[in-house]
Design an enzyme around this catalytic site. Structure first.
Site, PDB file in Angstrom:
ATOM      1  CB  ALA A  11      36.207  39.841  36.595  1.00  0.00           C
ATOM      2  NE  ARG A  16      51.045  43.360  37.948  1.00  0.00           N
ATOM      3  CZ  ARG A  16      51.417  42.156  38.350  1.00  0.00           C
ATOM      4  NH1 ARG A  16      52.703  41.841  38.378  1.00  0.00           N
ATOM      5  NH2 ARG A  16      50.521  41.262  38.687  1.00  0.00           N
TER       6      ARG A  16
HETATM    7  C1  UD1 Z   1      45.566  32.951  41.453  1.00  0.00           C
HETATM    8  C2  UD1 Z   1      45.578  31.928  42.596  1.00  0.00           C
HETATM    9  C3  UD1 Z   1      46.994  31.397  42.792  1.00  0.00           C
HETATM   10  C4  UD1 Z   1      47.478  30.787  41.476  1.00  0.00           C
HETATM   11  C5  UD1 Z   1      47.375  31.801  40.339  1.00  0.00           C
HETATM   12  C6  UD1 Z   1      47.689  31.131  39.028  1.00  0.00           C
HETATM   13  C7  UD1 Z   1      43.873  32.677  44.189  1.00  0.00           C
HETATM   14  C8  UD1 Z   1      43.618  33.320  45.488  1.00  0.00           C
HETATM   15  N1  UD1 Z   1      45.136  32.561  43.810  1.00  0.00           N
HETATM   16  O1  UD1 Z   1      46.398  34.013  41.879  1.00  0.00           O
HETATM   17  O2  UD1 Z   1      47.019  30.434  43.814  1.00  0.00           O
HETATM   18  O3  UD1 Z   1      48.828  30.354  41.640  1.00  0.00           O
HETATM   19  O4  UD1 Z   1      46.034  32.323  40.266  1.00  0.00           O
HETATM   20  O5  UD1 Z   1      47.750  32.088  38.024  1.00  0.00           O
HETATM   21  O6  UD1 Z   1      42.952  32.283  43.547  1.00  0.00           O
HETATM   22  N2  UD1 Z   1      39.743  37.341  38.694  1.00  0.00           N
HETATM   23  C9  UD1 Z   1      38.432  37.700  38.626  1.00  0.00           C
HETATM   24  N3  UD1 Z   1      37.890  38.422  39.634  1.00  0.00           N
HETATM   25  C10 UD1 Z   1      38.603  38.806  40.727  1.00  0.00           C
HETATM   26  C11 UD1 Z   1      39.965  38.448  40.773  1.00  0.00           C
HETATM   27  C12 UD1 Z   1      40.488  37.708  39.760  1.00  0.00           C
HETATM   28  O7  UD1 Z   1      37.731  37.355  37.659  1.00  0.00           O
HETATM   29  O8  UD1 Z   1      38.038  39.469  41.595  1.00  0.00           O
HETATM   30  C13 UD1 Z   1      40.311  36.554  37.579  1.00  0.00           C
HETATM   31  C14 UD1 Z   1      41.438  37.266  36.871  1.00  0.00           C
HETATM   32  O9  UD1 Z   1      40.943  37.966  35.739  1.00  0.00           O
HETATM   33  C15 UD1 Z   1      42.332  36.126  36.436  1.00  0.00           C
HETATM   34  C16 UD1 Z   1      42.076  35.039  37.466  1.00  0.00           C
HETATM   35  O10 UD1 Z   1      40.862  35.379  38.118  1.00  0.00           O
HETATM   36  O11 UD1 Z   1      41.985  35.631  35.166  1.00  0.00           O
HETATM   37  C17 UD1 Z   1      43.184  34.965  38.491  1.00  0.00           C
HETATM   38  O12 UD1 Z   1      43.254  36.184  39.183  1.00  0.00           O
HETATM   39  P1  UD1 Z   1      44.612  36.830  39.597  1.00  0.00           P
HETATM   40  O13 UD1 Z   1      44.348  38.070  40.347  1.00  0.00           O
HETATM   41  O14 UD1 Z   1      45.522  36.911  38.440  1.00  0.00           O
HETATM   42  O15 UD1 Z   1      45.099  35.716  40.641  1.00  0.00           O
HETATM   43  P2  UD1 Z   1      46.548  35.443  41.105  1.00  0.00           P
HETATM   44  O16 UD1 Z   1      46.931  36.418  42.144  1.00  0.00           O
HETATM   45  O17 UD1 Z   1      47.437  35.306  39.940  1.00  0.00           O
END
Ligand code: UD1
Ligand code: CA
Length: 461
Positions: A11, A16
């Site tokens: 989602a 960026r």
């Molecule tokens: C997350 C992990 C982190 C890990 C990293 C690996 C958490 C809190 N942290 O961080 O420990 O090292 O992934 O890449 O989980 N997404 C949604 N809905 C949301 C937020 C995110 O679907 O509300 C999806 C994003 O599209 C993405 C994935 O979840 O594919 C990870 O989200 P992202 O915001 O990139 O997490 P990180 O901060 O990278």
């Protein structure tokens, strides 16, 4: 094996990337990251999958086209919140264990998925986190362990102390959960962190509290954690994948003397002893035979190329080129064309939606569109088919052995019979019967001494 299912989190907006596409649709080796993840999930044998989409979710939904279930996260309140949107999916599946993956980490592979499930099952774990040690762990959640090396918790970069930031073992964002544990823990987590998000990682503490084992599967394949948040990281992922695919082809006997500009899609098949020269891009579901010479500067898209084919400075799209044919330099085979065996296509030739028969020659400057050309036909320099009258496109047929003189125009719909002979410069509008000579141009007129009389030049001695 107990039944399993998967949830893929996609989602994220990917601000960026500065893209009009959702982040999971960003491509690595021409393939959207979401497809890499779904391919790995399918390869590992997990069949029941739900993708959580949000920002521009319809685009992912259309792309996935029923390959998995879809659920929408309308407000993006974190990875824990994203999984909450899939609760209905979890309640509907009889799977006992749930794989959760990030949709922006394309290199998660089926081996890691299977090995971590093995550990998860053996330990009867509530949750098994997949981790890896990185040279540069900045930005990832860190795996915090106690003095004895036992897993304690995950801390996000922005919530970590200076000491914790030194840890180089990171959370991949991929986990196996016991479904009951996950469903329970999702009801317990809160937005109590610097980002005010529901962190999926907070479920681990809740699962621990109710007495279930929590495990970490640390993989040596550090690529599985790599994600792309911006175009620089996306380029890095492309480069990793590009090199890996090239290495696989080298092992299989493909000759790549210099890999500069050589980009090969993941689904491409190439036979041994084929040579790829610089700036050759082969993508889609392309298949290349053995002992070909492709490049320099070729683009092959979704096409089948036989054995002993030579392509130089040439594009081939959604077409077939059979054994022993050579094309180029500077020619273009456009979609829905079939170029039979031992055809010679030379410089500056375009073929579109046409069949070209065995041994036919199109050596220079021809356009063959919407045509059925037989065997052993010769198209002289500059000869072409006229397939478009401004409104409709119609077909041209040229039968076996015909000779089309230089600069002839074949105005469709028209049929040139077997071994018919078309004089150079003719514009052919009617069918020509077999073995006939057809001349369709005005006769040459010479006027001796005309220049001396009319003096058309400014300066002439
Ligand atoms: C997350 C992990 C982190 C890990 C990293 C690996 C958490 C809190 N942290 O961080 O420990 O090292 O992934 O890449 O989980 N997404 C949604 N809905 C949301 C937020 C995110 O679907 O509300 C999806 C994003 O599209 C993405 C994935 O979840 O594919 C990870 O989200 P992202 O915001 O990139 O997490 P990180 O901060 O990278
Ligand atoms: Ca991320």
């Amino acid at each position: 094996m107990a039944k399993t299912c998967a949830i893929v989190l996609a989602a994220g907006e990917g601000k960026r990337m500065k893209s009009k596409k959702p982040k999971a649709m960003a491509c690595v080796l021409f393939k959207p990251m979401i497809d890499w993840v779904l391919d790995a999930v399918e390869k590992s044998g997990v069949t029941d999958t739900c993708v959580v989409v949000g920002h521009l979710g319809e685009e992912i939904d259309v792309h996935i086209d029923g390959r998995s279930e879809i659920c929408y996260q309308n407000e993006r309140l974190g990875t824990g919140h994203a999984v909450m949107q899939a609760v209905a999916f979890l309640n509907n599946t009889d799977a006992e264990n749930v794989l959760v993956l990030n949709g922006d980490a394309p290199f998660m592979d089926s081996t890691t998925i299977e090995d971590s499930l093995g550990l998860h099952m053996a330990m009867n774990s509530g949750v098994t986190v997949i981790s890896a040690k990185l040279g540069n762990p900045i930005g990832y959640g860190r795996i915090v362990r106690d003095a004895g090396g036992n897993f304690q918790r995950i801390v996000e970069q922005r919530d970590a102390t200076e000491q914790e930031k030194l840890i180089n073992e990171v959370n991949s964002g991929a986990y196996w959960f016991n479904k009951k544990c996950l469903l329970y823990a999702l009801t317990q987590i809160k937005q109590e962190n610097d980002a005010h998000e529901y962190y999926l990682t907070d479920t681990i503490e809740e699962i621990k509290k109710i007495g279930w084992p929590v495990c970490v599967h640390m993989t040596d394949n550090t690529d599985v954690v790599l994600g792309a948040n911006d175009r620089t990281q996306l380029m890095e992922l492309n480069e990793i994948a590009r090199k890996q695919v090239i290495l696989n082809h080298l092992v299989n006997g493909v000759d790549i003397p210099c890999a500069d500009g050589v980009i090969i899609g993941t689904d491409v098949v190439i036979g041994p002893e084929t040579t790829l020269l610089p700036n050759t891009i082969i993508r889609g579901r392309s298949e290349i035979g053995t002992a070909c010479e492709i490049g320099p500067n070729c683009l092959i898209d979704d096409s089948k190329v036989g054995d002993n084919v030579k392509l130089r400075n040439t594009e081939v799209e959604q077409s077939q080129v059979m054994n022993g044919t050579d094309i180029g330099p500077f020619s273009h085979v456009r979609p829905n064309s079939y170029i039979a065996q031992n055809v010679h296509i030379g410089n500056f030739v375009e073929v579109k939606n046409s069949q070209i028969g065995e041994g036919t020659k199109l050596p220079h400057l021809s356009y063959i569109g919407d045509s059925d050309v037989g065997k052993g036909v010769n198209f002289g320099c500059g000869s072409l088919t006229v397939n478009y009258d401004g409104k409709n496109k119609t077909r041209t047929t040229v039968k076996d052995g015909a000779f089309i003189g230089c600069n002839a125009n074949l105005i469709a719909p028209v049929t040139i019979g077997e071994y018919a002979y078309i004089a150079a410069g003719s514009t052919i509008t009617n069918n020509v019967e077999q073995c006939a000579l057809s001349i369709a141009r005005s006769r040459q007129v010479d006027k001796p001494g005309w220049v001396l009389e009319k003096k058309p030049y400014k300066n002439m001695p």
